[in-house]
Design a protein around this motif. Structure first.
Motif, PDB file in Angstrom:
ATOM      1  N   THR A  29       0.839  -1.193   0.000  1.00 40.58           N
ATOM      2  CA  THR A  29       0.000   0.000   0.000  1.00 40.58           C
ATOM      3  C   THR A  29       0.872   1.239   0.000  1.00 40.58           C
ATOM      4  OG1 THR A  29      -1.744  -1.165   1.228  1.00 40.58           O
ATOM      5  CG2 THR A  29      -1.847   1.238   1.180  1.00 40.58           C
ATOM      6  N   PHE A  30       0.521   2.178  -0.867  1.00 39.17           N
ATOM      7  CA  PHE A  30       1.239   3.453  -0.981  1.00 39.17           C
ATOM      8  C   PHE A  30       0.213   4.577  -0.918  1.00 39.17           C
ATOM      9  CE2 PHE A  30       3.156   0.142  -3.519  1.00 39.17           C
ATOM     10  CZ  PHE A  30       4.506   0.171  -3.196  1.00 39.17           C
ATOM     11  N   ASP A  31       0.586   5.687  -0.325  1.00 43.70           N
ATOM     12  CA  ASP A  31      -0.307   6.846  -0.339  1.00 43.70           C
ATOM     13  C   ASP A  31       0.503   8.123  -0.382  1.00 43.70           C
ATOM     14  OD1 ASP A  31       0.054   7.851   2.579  1.00 43.70           O
ATOM     15  OD2 ASP A  31      -0.489   5.738   2.833  1.00 43.70           O
ATOM     16  N   ARG A  32      -0.088   9.131  -0.992  1.00 44.48           N
ATOM     17  CA  ARG A  32       0.560  10.435  -1.109  1.00 44.48           C
ATOM     18  C   ARG A  32      -0.491  11.533  -0.996  1.00 44.48           C
ATOM     19  NH1 ARG A  32       4.094   7.344  -0.886  1.00 44.48           N
ATOM     20  NH2 ARG A  32       6.096   7.266  -1.984  1.00 44.48           N
ATOM     21  N   ASP A  33      -0.137  12.608  -0.293  1.00 52.33           N
ATOM     22  CA  ASP A  33      -0.924  13.840  -0.316  1.00 52.33           C
ATOM     23  C   ASP A  33      -0.413  14.700  -1.461  1.00 52.33           C
ATOM     24  OD1 ASP A  33      -2.572  13.341   1.966  1.00 52.33           O
ATOM     25  OD2 ASP A  33      -0.833  13.756   3.239  1.00 52.33           O
ATOM     26  N   VAL A  34      -1.327  15.286  -2.216  1.00 54.20           N
ATOM     27  CA  VAL A  34      -0.963  15.982  -3.442  1.00 54.20           C
ATOM     28  C   VAL A  34      -1.571  17.383  -3.447  1.00 54.20           C
ATOM     29  CG1 VAL A  34      -1.047  15.912  -5.967  1.00 54.20           C
ATOM     30  CG2 VAL A  34      -0.906  13.778  -4.663  1.00 54.20           C
ATOM     31  N   ALA A  35      -0.762  18.365  -3.827  1.00 59.48           N
ATOM     32  CA  ALA A  35      -1.227  19.751  -3.885  1.00 59.48           C
ATOM     33  C   ALA A  35      -1.893  20.020  -5.232  1.00 59.48           C
ATOM     34  CB  ALA A  35      -0.065  20.703  -3.658  1.00 59.48           C
ATOM     35  N   ALA A  36      -3.013  19.330  -5.470  1.00 60.70           N
ATOM     36  CA  ALA A  36      -3.786  19.498  -6.702  1.00 60.70           C
ATOM     37  C   ALA A  36      -5.187  18.980  -6.452  1.00 60.70           C
ATOM     38  CB  ALA A  36      -3.136  18.733  -7.857  1.00 60.70           C
ATOM     39  N   PRO A  37      -6.185  19.510  -7.149  1.00 60.39           N
ATOM     40  CA  PRO A  37      -7.553  19.004  -6.995  1.00 60.39           C
ATOM     41  C   PRO A  37      -7.653  17.555  -7.461  1.00 60.39           C
ATOM     42  CG  PRO A  37      -7.518  21.114  -8.164  1.00 60.39           C
ATOM     43  CD  PRO A  37      -6.102  20.640  -8.095  1.00 60.39           C
ATOM     44  N   PRO A  38      -8.637  16.801  -6.964  1.00 61.43           N
ATOM     45  CA  PRO A  38      -8.794  15.412  -7.394  1.00 61.43           C
ATOM     46  C   PRO A  38      -8.904  15.248  -8.907  1.00 61.43           C
ATOM     47  CG  PRO A  38     -10.152  15.822  -5.463  1.00 61.43           C
ATOM     48  CD  PRO A  38      -9.590  17.148  -5.882  1.00 61.43           C
ATOM     49  N   SER A  39      -9.613  16.160  -9.578  1.00 61.01           N
ATOM     50  CA  SER A  39      -9.770  16.039 -11.032  1.00 61.01           C
ATOM     51  C   SER A  39      -8.437  16.186 -11.755  1.00 61.01           C
ATOM     52  CB  SER A  39     -10.757  17.089 -11.538  1.00 61.01           C
ATOM     53  OG  SER A  39     -10.327  18.398 -11.202  1.00 61.01           O
ATOM     54  N   THR A  40      -7.566  17.058 -11.259  1.00 62.07           N
ATOM     55  CA  THR A  40      -6.242  17.224 -11.865  1.00 62.07           C
ATOM     56  C   THR A  40      -5.364  16.016 -11.578  1.00 62.07           C
ATOM     57  OG1 THR A  40      -6.370  19.636 -11.690  1.00 62.07           O
ATOM     58  CG2 THR A  40      -4.177  18.679 -11.922  1.00 62.07           C
ATOM     59  N   LEU A  41      -5.413  15.524 -10.341  1.00 60.15           N
ATOM     60  CA  LEU A  41      -4.648  14.331  -9.998  1.00 60.15           C
ATOM     61  C   LEU A  41      -5.091  13.148 -10.854  1.00 60.15           C
ATOM     62  CD1 LEU A  41      -2.664  12.718  -8.290  1.00 60.15           C
ATOM     63  CD2 LEU A  41      -4.404  12.593  -6.489  1.00 60.15           C
ATOM     64  N   TRP A  42      -6.387  13.019 -11.075  1.00 64.80           N
ATOM     65  CA  TRP A  42      -6.886  11.922 -11.914  1.00 64.80           C
ATOM     66  C   TRP A  42      -6.281  11.997 -13.317  1.00 64.80           C
ATOM     67  CZ3 TRP A  42      -9.522   7.446 -11.676  1.00 64.80           C
ATOM     68  CH2 TRP A  42     -10.001   6.922 -12.872  1.00 64.80           C
ATOM     69  N   GLU A  43      -6.276  13.186 -13.911  1.00 64.25           N
ATOM     70  CA  GLU A  43      -5.713  13.325 -15.253  1.00 64.25           C
ATOM     71  C   GLU A  43      -4.219  13.006 -15.255  1.00 64.25           C
ATOM     72  OE1 GLU A  43      -7.318  13.808 -18.025  1.00 64.25           O
ATOM     73  OE2 GLU A  43      -9.289  14.142 -17.120  1.00 64.25           O
ATOM     74  N   ALA A 124      -7.242   4.791  -5.376  1.00 62.78           N
ATOM     75  CA  ALA A 124      -8.393   5.536  -4.866  1.00 62.78           C
ATOM     76  C   ALA A 124      -7.967   6.976  -4.618  1.00 62.78           C
ATOM     77  CB  ALA A 124      -8.920   4.910  -3.586  1.00 62.78           C
ATOM     78  N   ILE A 125      -8.751   7.926  -5.127  1.00 58.00           N
ATOM     79  CA  ILE A 125      -8.444   9.348  -4.984  1.00 58.00           C
ATOM     80  C   ILE A 125      -9.584  10.006  -4.218  1.00 58.00           C
ATOM     81  CG2 ILE A 125      -8.159  11.521  -6.237  1.00 58.00           C
ATOM     82  CD1 ILE A 125      -6.882   9.918  -8.508  1.00 58.00           C
ATOM     83  N   GLU A 126      -9.213  10.845  -3.266  1.00 56.11           N
ATOM     84  CA  GLU A 126     -10.219  11.612  -2.529  1.00 56.11           C
ATOM     85  C   GLU A 126      -9.663  12.992  -2.243  1.00 56.11           C
ATOM     86  OE1 GLU A 126      -9.049  10.067   1.987  1.00 56.11           O
ATOM     87  OE2 GLU A 126     -10.891   9.363   1.017  1.00 56.11           O
ATOM     88  N   GLY A 127     -10.550  13.908  -1.900  1.00 60.43           N
ATOM     89  CA  GLY A 127     -10.111  15.257  -1.566  1.00 60.43           C
ATOM     90  C   GLY A 127     -11.129  16.271  -2.029  1.00 60.43           C
ATOM     91  N   ASN A 128     -10.831  17.520  -1.771  1.00 66.12           N
ATOM     92  CA  ASN A 128     -11.668  18.618  -2.236  1.00 66.12           C
ATOM     93  C   ASN A 128     -10.813  19.871  -2.303  1.00 66.12           C
ATOM     94  OD1 ASN A 128     -11.777  19.908   0.505  1.00 66.12           O
ATOM     95  ND2 ASN A 128     -12.923  18.036   0.988  1.00 66.12           N
ATOM     96  N   GLY A 129     -11.330  20.873  -2.995  1.00 68.82           N
ATOM     97  CA  GLY A 129     -10.561  22.093  -3.144  1.00 68.82           C
ATOM     98  C   GLY A 129      -9.275  21.845  -3.905  1.00 68.82           C
ATOM     99  N   GLU A 130      -8.188  22.387  -3.400  1.00 75.39           N
ATOM    100  CA  GLU A 130      -6.906  22.347  -4.098  1.00 75.39           C
ATOM    101  C   GLU A 130      -5.990  21.241  -3.606  1.00 75.39           C
ATOM    102  OE1 GLU A 130      -6.080  24.247  -6.804  1.00 75.39           O
ATOM    103  OE2 GLU A 130      -8.214  24.743  -6.646  1.00 75.39           O
ATOM    104  N   ARG A 131      -6.504  20.352  -2.760  1.00 73.37           N
ATOM    105  CA  ARG A 131      -5.665  19.258  -2.259  1.00 73.37           C
ATOM    106  C   ARG A 131      -6.398  17.927  -2.398  1.00 73.37           C
ATOM    107  NH1 ARG A 131      -1.047  20.964  -0.280  1.00 73.37           N
ATOM    108  NH2 ARG A 131      -0.529  18.819   0.239  1.00 73.37           N
ATOM    109  N   SER A 132      -5.622  16.871  -2.561  1.00 72.36           N
ATOM    110  CA  SER A 132      -6.210  15.545  -2.694  1.00 72.36           C
ATOM    111  C   SER A 132      -5.234  14.511  -2.177  1.00 72.36           C
ATOM    112  CB  SER A 132      -6.581  15.253  -4.155  1.00 72.36           C
ATOM    113  OG  SER A 132      -5.492  15.482  -5.015  1.00 72.36           O
TER     114      SER A 132
END
Length: 311
Positions: A29-43, A124-132
């Motif tokens: 299992t790997f996880d990362r916090d990302v400074a981008a909205p979920p829609s951007t991370l998905w792309e 699995a991606i989750e988040g809101n606003g500018e972070r995900s």
């Protein structure tokens, strides 16, 4: 323990699954916090042009994409190249895609025709606003050799790269009121593209243009005040009516400032256009965002729609 992958989805998996019965198993299992909205991370996670930017785990590895089709039932084939070593082939098959929340794919790693591992990868991606946040679970079966440590290092480095890339990725989308074939023709036509490309009030002056894979467009953008902005696009993959990828350079053969792509989704008479850009540095992304690149890019897509509706 077995991985529930249907060999009929890809006949090359039949032998691999049979061998897996005697393999070594691990769940990672790997996880990362990302400074981008979920829609951007998905792309950034799924778009082939973005994956090509972040997928190499280290600078010593070169990833060459032979095939990429990010649809349920589609597959991705790439070669990981390290100087002096045999190429490693990675074959991915997309089993489930639920943008921007979840993806599932199988992954088969082979070298010189020998299967090394097979895995089921769930993101699995989750988040809101500018972070995900992205969490990736890998159900790994090692076959010819123990691949667990390699997966830990490779996925760990890859997700570090993904986090950085997503943070400097800009995504623009618009649903165009025209069929996909007409949108594609307006975009990939050497006469019509310069007529609508650019924000409101801007015009194009073309020096040379060749919109095929391996081609280029060298042109000047001319602003409303007469300011000239030299541009150079170099085209990579072109899949008719589906997507294209290209590099953005500051003037002819100048430094690259972004890897870009456009994707065209048929919406049943209308077309969703997704324009993505991975800027070369976080500073360039912030500069572009600061001078209104999002708004200017959306104006460009608006001009495309008006151009199509006027014909």
């Amino acid at each position: 323990m077995t991985l529930d992958i249907d060999p009929s989805a890809d006949p090359s998996l039949s032998h691999t699954r049979a061998v897996a019965a005697n393999g070594r198993f691990a769940t990672l299992t790997f996880d990362r916090d990302v400074a981008a909205p979920p829609s951007t991370l998905w792309e950034a996670w799924t778009a082939p042009a973005a994956r090509a930017v972040w997928s190499a785990p280290t600078p010593a590895v070169t990833v060459e994409y032979l095939e990429a089709d990010t649809r349920i039932g589609g597959r991705e084939v790439s070669l990981c190249k390290v100087e002096g070593e045999p190429d490693v082939c990675c074959q991915i098959g997309w089993l489930d895609l639920r943008p921007p929340l979840r993806s599932v794919n199988y992954e088969v790693i082979s070298r010189e025709g020998e299967s090394l591992s097979v895995a089921l990868v769930t993101a699995a991606i989750e988040g809101n606003g500018e972070r995900s946040r992205i969490e990736v679970t890998v159900q790994l079966t090692s076959l010819a050799e123990d691949m667990e440590e390699g997966y830990r290092q490779g996925f760990g480095a890859g997700l570090d790269n993904l986090s950085a890339v997503a943070g400097r990725t800009m995504i623009l989308q618009r649903v165009i009121a025209a069929p996909r074939n007409l949108v594609w023709k307006a975009w990939m036509n050497e006469e019509t593209l310069p007529q609508w490309w650019g924000p409101d009030g801007f015009s194009c002056r073309t020096k040379r243009i060749d919109l095929r894979q391996g081609g280029e467009w060298v042109f000047d953008m001319i602003g409303p005040d007469g300011t000239v902005y030299p541009n150079h696009h170099r085209y990579g993959e072109v899949r008719t009516e589906e997507r294209m990828a290209y590099e953005l350079l500051w003037g002819e053969n100048g430094p690259k400032h972004a890897d870009a792509w456009a994707m065209f989704d048929d919406m049943g008479g209308t077309t969703k256009v997704t324009l993505g850009m991975v800027f070369s540095t976080a500073a360039e992304y912030q500069t572009a965002k600061g001078f209104g690149a999002v708004e200017l890019g959306l104006q460009t897509l608006g001009k495309l729609e008006r151009f199509l509706l006027s014909r």
